[in-house]
Design an enzyme around this catalytic site. Structure first.
Site, PDB file in Angstrom:
ATOM      1  CB  SER A 143      -0.863   0.001   1.259  1.00 22.43           C
ATOM      2  OG  SER A 143      -1.458   1.272   1.466  1.00 22.43           O
ATOM      3  CE1 TYR A 156      -4.168  -2.016   5.318  1.00 22.87           C
ATOM      4  CE2 TYR A 156      -3.178   0.078   4.733  1.00 22.87           C
ATOM      5  CZ  TYR A 156      -3.825  -1.087   4.369  1.00 22.87           C
ATOM      6  OH  TYR A 156      -4.110  -1.324   3.039  1.00 22.87           O
TER       7      TYR A 156
HETATM    8  N1  LIG Z   1      -8.913  -0.199  -0.343  1.00 25.38           N
HETATM    9  C1  LIG Z   1      -7.869   0.564  -0.532  1.00 25.38           C
HETATM   10  O1  LIG Z   1      -8.001   1.761  -0.726  1.00 25.38           O
HETATM   11  C2  LIG Z   1      -6.493  -0.049  -0.519  1.00 25.38           C
HETATM   12  C3  LIG Z   1      -5.380   0.764  -0.770  1.00 25.38           C
HETATM   13  C4  LIG Z   1      -4.115   0.175  -0.759  1.00 25.38           C
HETATM   14  C5  LIG Z   1      -3.966  -1.181  -0.528  1.00 25.38           C
HETATM   15  N2  LIG Z   1      -5.069  -1.936  -0.281  1.00 25.38           N
HETATM   16  C6  LIG Z   1      -4.856  -3.353  -0.060  1.00 25.38           C
HETATM   17  O2  LIG Z   1      -5.498  -4.043  -1.119  1.00 25.38           O
HETATM   18  C7  LIG Z   1      -5.846  -5.363  -0.686  1.00 25.38           C
HETATM   19  C8  LIG Z   1      -7.295  -5.641  -1.032  1.00 25.38           C
HETATM   20  O3  LIG Z   1      -8.092  -4.785  -0.260  1.00 25.38           O
HETATM   21  P1  LIG Z   1      -9.539  -4.318  -0.714  1.00 25.38           P
HETATM   22  O4  LIG Z   1      -9.556  -2.866  -0.525  1.00 25.38           O
HETATM   23  O5  LIG Z   1      -9.883  -4.915  -2.011  1.00 25.38           O
HETATM   24  O6  LIG Z   1     -10.420  -4.947   0.493  1.00 25.38           O
HETATM   25  P2  LIG Z   1     -11.542  -6.079   0.492  1.00 25.38           P
HETATM   26  O7  LIG Z   1     -11.903  -6.271   1.919  1.00 25.38           O
HETATM   27  O8  LIG Z   1     -12.624  -5.714  -0.462  1.00 25.38           O
HETATM   28  O9  LIG Z   1     -10.777  -7.387  -0.031  1.00 25.38           O
HETATM   29  C9  LIG Z   1      -9.973  -8.175   0.817  1.00 25.38           C
HETATM   30  C10 LIG Z   1     -10.501  -9.587   0.836  1.00 25.38           C
HETATM   31  O10 LIG Z   1      -9.643 -10.378   1.667  1.00 25.38           O
HETATM   32  C11 LIG Z   1     -10.484 -11.252   2.422  1.00 25.38           C
HETATM   33  N3  LIG Z   1      -9.786 -11.687   3.628  1.00 25.38           N
HETATM   34  C12 LIG Z   1      -9.595 -10.978   4.766  1.00 25.38           C
HETATM   35  N4  LIG Z   1      -8.956 -11.720   5.669  1.00 25.38           N
HETATM   36  C13 LIG Z   1      -8.724 -12.927   5.089  1.00 25.38           C
HETATM   37  C14 LIG Z   1      -8.135 -14.130   5.556  1.00 25.38           C
HETATM   38  N5  LIG Z   1      -7.645 -14.226   6.803  1.00 25.38           N
HETATM   39  N6  LIG Z   1      -8.052 -15.178   4.700  1.00 25.38           N
HETATM   40  C15 LIG Z   1      -8.560 -15.097   3.440  1.00 25.38           C
HETATM   41  N7  LIG Z   1      -9.165 -13.990   2.956  1.00 25.38           N
HETATM   42  C16 LIG Z   1      -9.248 -12.911   3.786  1.00 25.38           C
HETATM   43  C17 LIG Z   1     -11.706 -10.392   2.726  1.00 25.38           C
HETATM   44  O11 LIG Z   1     -12.829 -11.175   3.144  1.00 25.38           O
HETATM   45  C18 LIG Z   1     -11.918  -9.698   1.402  1.00 25.38           C
HETATM   46  O12 LIG Z   1     -12.721 -10.471   0.532  1.00 25.38           O
HETATM   47  C19 LIG Z   1      -5.558  -5.415   0.819  1.00 25.38           C
HETATM   48  O13 LIG Z   1      -4.308  -6.027   1.031  1.00 25.38           O
HETATM   49  C20 LIG Z   1      -5.488  -3.937   1.195  1.00 25.38           C
HETATM   50  O14 LIG Z   1      -4.699  -3.733   2.326  1.00 25.38           O
HETATM   51  C21 LIG Z   1      -6.329  -1.415  -0.276  1.00 25.38           C
END
Ligand SMILES: NC(=O)c1ccc[n+]([C@@H]2O[C@H](COP(=O)([O-])OP(=O)(O)OC[C@H]3O[C@@H](n4cnc5c(N)ncnc54)[C@H](O)[C@@H]3O)[C@@H](O)[C@H]2O)c1
Length: 287
Positions: A143, A156
């Site tokens: 991130s 985080y």
């Molecule tokens: N949303 C943002 O703005 C953003 C920005 C930078 C990085 N990220 C990173 O992107 C990635 C995806 O995030 P997102 O925003 O799509 O969120 P999201 O919650 O929509 O997707 C993450 C998925 O991971 C699953 N998950 C959580 N814990 C788990 C576990 N223990 N085992 C298996 N699956 C699990 C959740 O149920 C979910 O379906 C993450 O690593 C997040 O930190 C997100």
């Protein structure tokens, strides 16, 4: 020939947001796709959307048993694996350390680091030999919070910084057979990124933030003035997962809409003067 033709791609945390968008993109690029997802509700949604086209299993990346069961299912159905894409994550609610109850810190730390870091390490360990057989690739999700403050709270941000180091070390250890790279997104439209269970904030989702607020923040801060969808990130993930990436390993690509390419002297916040005075406190923080 499509980019991911003859590729089998496993996506961990592919039930919503980024991972789901990446899964859809990989399918469109010709891949066979497998998804490991912890939420039973999201697993049901995946099965409804993809039917037999995708191998979907419910499981937790923190569980060795669940990962080994996933591996057995991948081997049974596809007989090989070309790429492991890690996308699961949990947010810390952007809570400042001063406001985090002291007695909650160990459990908050454990939760964030187990899902965001340990899950990637266990997956890499369990799938690396399958990946080696095909000169495969690992792509992990960091991130912009790994590089600069206020992209999340302390836990985080630290966990996402750790992902960068995991990428560096595994790229070195797994070379030359398996390439390991990371992607550091700034923000993602339609994300359901959840808060930490250890603080009772797991019901809070990024998708609860009014869309206009999230978009407005992007349009104010980002030179490209655009909040990317998960599918748009799919292009980057697919390239790094593919055999076409013969160019890099150990890199984390910052996909930040130009955020880090400005020093915030000129402001385009509504009502703000052009220079000086700080950027104002955004209403939401990015993950
Ligand atoms: N949303 C943002 O703005 C953003 C920005 C930078 C990085 N990220 C990173 O992107 C990635 C995806 O995030 P997102 O925003 O799509 O969120 P999201 O919650 O929509 O997707 C993450 C998925 O991971 C699953 N998950 C959580 N814990 C788990 C576990 N223990 N085992 C298996 N699956 C699990 C959740 O149920 C979910 O379906 C993450 O690593 C997040 O930190 C997100």
């Amino acid at each position: 020939m499509q980019l991911l033709e003859n590729h089998v791609v496993l996506i961990t945390g592919g039930g919503s947001g980024l991972g789901l968008g990446v899964a859809r993109h990989c399918l469109a690029e010709g891949a066979e796709v497998a998804i490991l997802e912890v939420s039973p509700g999201k697993v049901a949604d995946l099965e409804a959307e993809f039917g037999d086209r995708v191998l979907v299993r419910q499981g937790d990346v923190r569980s060795i048993d669940d990962l080994q069961a996933m591996r057995a299912a991948v081997e049974k159905r596809f007989g090989k694996l070309n790429a492991l894409i890690g996308t699961q994550g949990v947010f810390d609610g952007n809570l400042p350390l001063a406001e985090t109850p002291l007695e909650k810190i160990p459990s908050l730390f454990d939760e964030l680091f187990q899902v965001n870091v340990l899950g990637y390490i266990l997956s890499a360990k369990i799938f690396v030999d399958l990946l080696e057989q095909n000169d495969g690739a690992i792509v992990l999700t960091s991130s912009t919070a790994a590089y600069a403050a206020d992209g999340g709270g302390l836990f985080y941000s630290a966990s996402k910084g750790a992902v960068r180091s995991v990428v560096n070390q595994l790229a070195f250890e797994f070379a030359p057979r398996v390439r390991v790279n990371g992607i550091a997104p700034s923000g993602i439209a339609n994300s359901q990124l959840a808060g930490p269970r250890s603080l009772g904030m797991d019901h809070m989702k990024q998708s609860d933030i009014p869309k206009e607020n999230f978009l407005a923040q992007f349009q104010e801060l980002m030179p490209l003035k655009h909040l990317p969808t998960p599918e748009e990130y799919g292009w980057l993930y697919a390239f790094l997962a593919s055999g076409r990436n013969t160019l890099m390993t150990g890199q984390t690509i910052v996909a930040d809409q130009g955020l880090f390419n400005r020093a915030v002297l000129t402001q385009d916040l509504p009502g703000a003067d052009s220079v000086a005075g700080g950027i104002g406190k955004p209403e939401v923080s990015l993950a």
